[in-house]
Design an enzyme around this catalytic site. Sequence first.
Site, PDB file in Angstrom:
ATOM      1  N   THR A  29       0.695  -1.324   0.060  1.00 50.40           N
ATOM      2  CA  THR A  29       0.230  -0.192   0.003  1.00 50.40           C
ATOM      3  C   THR A  29       0.725   1.285  -0.093  1.00 50.40           C
ATOM      4  O   THR A  29       2.192   1.035  -0.330  1.00 50.40           O
ATOM      5  CB  THR A  29      -0.898  -0.080   1.071  1.00 50.40           C
ATOM      6  OG1 THR A  29      -2.022   0.996   0.972  1.00 50.40           O
ATOM      7  CG2 THR A  29      -0.310   0.036   2.632  1.00 50.40           C
ATOM      8  N   ASN A  30       0.144   2.448   0.224  1.00 44.73           N
ATOM      9  CA  ASN A  30       1.148   3.543   0.179  1.00 44.73           C
ATOM     10  C   ASN A  30       0.589   4.647   1.469  1.00 44.73           C
ATOM     11  O   ASN A  30      -0.541   4.254   1.819  1.00 44.73           O
ATOM     12  CB  ASN A  30       1.206   4.169  -1.126  1.00 44.73           C
ATOM     13  CG  ASN A  30      -0.281   4.548  -1.501  1.00 44.73           C
ATOM     14  OD1 ASN A  30      -0.872   5.347  -0.817  1.00 44.73           O
ATOM     15  ND2 ASN A  30      -0.554   4.017  -2.412  1.00 44.73           N
ATOM     16  N   LEU A  31       1.074   5.603   1.546  1.00 44.31           N
ATOM     17  CA  LEU A  31       0.982   6.793   2.627  1.00 44.31           C
ATOM     18  C   LEU A  31      -0.269   7.677   2.348  1.00 44.31           C
ATOM     19  O   LEU A  31      -0.360   8.681   3.106  1.00 44.31           O
ATOM     20  CB  LEU A  31       2.352   7.360   3.113  1.00 44.31           C
ATOM     21  CG  LEU A  31       3.384   6.451   3.707  1.00 44.31           C
ATOM     22  CD1 LEU A  31       4.620   7.121   3.736  1.00 44.31           C
ATOM     23  CD2 LEU A  31       2.799   5.733   5.035  1.00 44.31           C
ATOM     24  N   ALA A  96      -4.383   7.580  -4.370  1.00 46.07           N
ATOM     25  CA  ALA A  96      -3.104   7.099  -4.717  1.00 46.07           C
ATOM     26  C   ALA A  96      -2.931   5.588  -5.037  1.00 46.07           C
ATOM     27  O   ALA A  96      -2.934   4.939  -4.379  1.00 46.07           O
ATOM     28  CB  ALA A  96      -2.356   7.339  -3.722  1.00 46.07           C
TER      29      ALA A  96
END
Length: 221
Positions: A29-31, A96
Amino acid sequence: FQPKALAGKRVLVTAGPTFEAIDPVRGITNLSSGKMGFAIARAAREAGAEVTLVAGPVALPTPRGVTRVDVRSARQMLEAVLPRAPQHDVFVATAAVADWRPATLSEHKIKKEGKKLAPTFELVENPDILATVAALPDRPYCVGFAAESENLLAHARAKLERKKVPLVVGNLGPATFGRDDNALLIVDAQGHRPLPADGSTADKLTLARELVREIAARIAP
Ligand code: C5P
């Protein structure tokens, strides 16, 4: 009496990260916090639009009056967005989306015991949700985001071309990920300008309200 800027319009927003599972307990995943997308959904609703918010895994309350659809992976996000997009006037892609996902999903937790080497994972590309919507014959007005760490203007311009969208909003992420304030760069075929106009920063809701005004002006009959 002044009618609201987006009265009678339908706005679809994606927000947050996506989560691409490796096994039942792990993933990529991402932030992204989802704050910018949620602020845009709220601002569009305040401006009188009917708003659908397709959200990846985030810990944020649903803005009042907004219809929320929760998804996890990029493919689920595409599945939620595609059938809804033609029924909307505007599509704002703030999510995102993970560029890649593991090629295979392990049904059971991958165990460390009994393995000499660390596992390796093959990745495959995820669908580009924004580009897919922008290519629909009955597409809504599409707005893309560009989170870049350098050359913001050049990257945003390239994104206008590559994804064939009329408006790209740049920000200098990932420094803004999870923060409440941000500075945006609005880029379209006519040129570019900063939001806030004086080049300072502002909280994401203030920016979202300004962006909604910009979008409303562009889709006005
Ligand atoms: O290609 P890149 O990730 O730089 O483009 C960012 C823009 O495209 C954002 O608006 C993002 O929401 C959208 N996007 C998408 N699906 C992807 C990748 C990006 O909708 N798979």
